[in-house]
Design an enzyme around this catalytic site. Structure first.
Site, PDB file in Angstrom:
ATOM      1  N   GLU A 126      -7.378  -2.266  -2.418  1.00 18.93           N
ATOM      2  CA  GLU A 126      -6.699  -1.375  -1.464  1.00 18.93           C
ATOM      3  C   GLU A 126      -5.786  -0.406  -2.211  1.00 18.93           C
ATOM      4  O   GLU A 126      -5.735   0.792  -1.901  1.00 18.93           O
ATOM      5  CB  GLU A 126      -5.874  -2.202  -0.471  1.00 18.93           C
ATOM      6  CG  GLU A 126      -6.700  -3.063   0.454  1.00 18.93           C
ATOM      7  CD  GLU A 126      -5.824  -3.866   1.405  1.00 18.93           C
ATOM      8  OE1 GLU A 126      -4.746  -3.400   1.775  1.00 18.93           O
ATOM      9  OE2 GLU A 126      -6.266  -4.967   1.786  1.00 18.93           O
ATOM     10  N   HIS A 129      -7.810  -0.719   6.250  1.00 18.60           N
ATOM     11  CA  HIS A 129      -8.142  -1.949   6.957  1.00 18.60           C
ATOM     12  C   HIS A 129      -8.814  -2.897   5.962  1.00 18.60           C
ATOM     13  O   HIS A 129      -9.707  -2.477   5.216  1.00 18.60           O
ATOM     14  CB  HIS A 129      -9.083  -1.637   8.132  1.00 18.60           C
ATOM     15  CG  HIS A 129      -9.479  -2.824   8.924  1.00 18.60           C
ATOM     16  ND1 HIS A 129      -8.626  -3.431   9.826  1.00 18.60           N
ATOM     17  CD2 HIS A 129     -10.614  -3.555   8.937  1.00 18.60           C
ATOM     18  CE1 HIS A 129      -9.238  -4.484  10.366  1.00 18.60           C
ATOM     19  NE2 HIS A 129     -10.452  -4.566   9.846  1.00 18.60           N
ATOM     20  N   ASN A 131       0.840  -1.210   0.000  1.00 15.58           N
ATOM     21  CA  ASN A 131       0.000   0.000   0.000  1.00 15.58           C
ATOM     22  C   ASN A 131       0.869   1.251   0.000  1.00 15.58           C
ATOM     23  O   ASN A 131       0.539   2.247  -0.650  1.00 15.58           O
ATOM     24  CB  ASN A 131      -0.922   0.002   1.225  1.00 15.58           C
ATOM     25  CG  ASN A 131      -2.184  -0.803   0.983  1.00 15.58           C
ATOM     26  OD1 ASN A 131      -3.059  -0.382   0.252  1.00 15.58           O
ATOM     27  ND2 ASN A 131      -2.248  -1.978   1.558  1.00 15.58           N
ATOM     28  N   ARG A 187       1.289  -2.191  14.590  1.00 13.07           N
ATOM     29  CA  ARG A 187       1.399  -1.888  16.020  1.00 13.07           C
ATOM     30  C   ARG A 187       0.169  -1.088  16.439  1.00 13.07           C
ATOM     31  O   ARG A 187      -0.248  -0.158  15.720  1.00 13.07           O
ATOM     32  CB  ARG A 187       2.664  -1.076  16.321  1.00 13.07           C
ATOM     33  CG  ARG A 187       3.957  -1.737  15.897  1.00 13.07           C
ATOM     34  CD  ARG A 187       4.239  -3.021  16.615  1.00 13.07           C
ATOM     35  NE  ARG A 187       4.439  -2.833  18.067  1.00 13.07           N
ATOM     36  CZ  ARG A 187       4.433  -3.852  18.925  1.00 13.07           C
ATOM     37  NH1 ARG A 187       4.161  -5.068  18.498  1.00 13.07           N
ATOM     38  NH2 ARG A 187       4.632  -3.653  20.199  1.00 13.07           N
ATOM     39  N   THR A 216      -8.547   6.819  15.175  1.00 12.79           N
ATOM     40  CA  THR A 216      -8.914   7.382  16.486  1.00 12.79           C
ATOM     41  C   THR A 216      -8.407   6.415  17.552  1.00 12.79           C
ATOM     42  O   THR A 216      -7.858   5.359  17.239  1.00 12.79           O
ATOM     43  CB  THR A 216     -10.454   7.509  16.607  1.00 12.79           C
ATOM     44  OG1 THR A 216     -11.021   6.202  16.417  1.00 12.79           O
ATOM     45  CG2 THR A 216     -10.997   8.472  15.562  1.00 12.79           C
TER      46      THR A 216
HETATM   47  C1  GRF Z   1      -3.078  -5.334   3.845  1.00 12.60           C
HETATM   48  O1  GRF Z   1      -4.127  -6.269   3.778  1.00 12.60           O
HETATM   49  C2  GRF Z   1      -3.550  -4.138   4.621  1.00 12.60           C
HETATM   50  O2  GRF Z   1      -4.942  -3.919   4.476  1.00 12.60           O
HETATM   51  C3  GRF Z   1      -3.243  -4.506   6.024  1.00 12.60           C
HETATM   52  O3  GRF Z   1      -1.972  -5.125   5.944  1.00 12.60           O
HETATM   53  C4  GRF Z   1      -1.928  -5.877   4.708  1.00 12.60           C
HETATM   54  C5  GRF Z   1      -0.569  -5.750   4.065  1.00 12.60           C
HETATM   55  O4  GRF Z   1      -0.433  -4.420   3.656  1.00 12.60           O
HETATM   56  N1  GRF Z   1      -3.244  -3.357   6.892  1.00 12.60           N
HETATM   57  P1  GRF Z   1       0.904  -3.947   2.850  1.00 12.60           P
HETATM   58  O5  GRF Z   1       1.068  -4.880   1.673  1.00 12.60           O
HETATM   59  O6  GRF Z   1       2.077  -4.079   3.810  1.00 12.60           O
HETATM   60  O7  GRF Z   1       0.607  -2.543   2.448  1.00 12.60           O
END
Ligand code: GRF
Length: 204
Positions: A183, A118, A23, A100, A150
């Site tokens: 995403e 998420h 992401n 975290r 939040t």
């Molecule tokens: C993804 O499914 C994201 O929604 C969640 O962690 C997973 C891995 O995300 N928070 P990324 O490939 O490290 O961005």
């Protein structure tokens, strides 16, 4: 890769990761041209996070604050994280696969300008193992949500959602892969609007 310096008036974005950072890569790749924001830091709680190496290789400032150095002292970890962030002067924080849980004190410092993605259609399935839970519930659709962070986990105002069908024979992995594609569309689209001060909800 475009830098903050190439668009001085752009909003400064720090991205927090814990792993591969797919992401983060999508967000960084989107912040070009007339996009109202630019990445100024990629930080991780894991010095070995592959996303850190990718960010450094693309010329972005990085920071690694190993949460294991701080044991159970979460405030001490967050003080080190905050110090690294403040050096980059971010205006917006994007949590992207950041694993975290942040204390209310840390959240308060950035509330209103901290986003998270998420992998579920919140408010369904806050927390972990979202795809497995959707499959076990027999849901016909799944998806992802970008929300403001939040103090309550995965519960802030929703800024955007993208939906995918659950298909016969889906496993948590096949569903996760289908959601991940969305995403990478949703988060950049929401950040582009958010950086212009537009908090209207976006449904893809
Ligand atoms: C993804 O499914 C994201 O929604 C969640 O962690 C997973 C891995 O995300 N928070 P990324 O490939 O490290 O961005």
């Amino acid at each position: 890769m475009t830098q903050a310096a190439d668009r001085p008036q752009a909003r400064r974005v720090a991205i927090l990761i814990s792993g591969g950072g797919s992401n983060m890569k999508a967000l960084v790749a989107s912040m070009t041209g007339d996009h109202p924001a630019r990445p100024v830091l990629v930080a991780s709680n894991d010095p070995a996070a592959p996303g850190l190496a990718w960010a450094a290789a693309h010329g972005l400032p990085t920071a690694a604050i190993d949460h294991r150095r701080f044991g159970q002292d979460r405030p001490a970890f967050e003080a080190a994280l905050h110090a690294a962030l403040e050096a980059a002067r971010p205006e917006i924080l994007c949590l992207a696969g950041f694993m975290r849980i942040l204390t209310p004190d840390f959240v308060r410092r950035y509330q209103g300008r901290m986003l998270n993605i998420h992998p579920s259609l919140l408010p369904r399935y806050p927390g972990l193992h979202t795809h497995q839970r959707a499959l076990e519930a027999g849901d016909a659709e799944a998806g992802c949500t970008v929300h403001e962070v939040t103090a309550e986990l995965d519960a802030g105002p929703i800024l955007g959602q993208a939906r995918v069908p659950v298909l016969p024979g889906d496993t948590a992995d096949t569903l996760a892969a289908r959601v991940l594609i969305q995403e990478h569309r949703l988060y950049p689209a929401v950040l582009r609007r958010f950086a212009r001060g537009d908090r209207r909800r976006l449904d893809l």
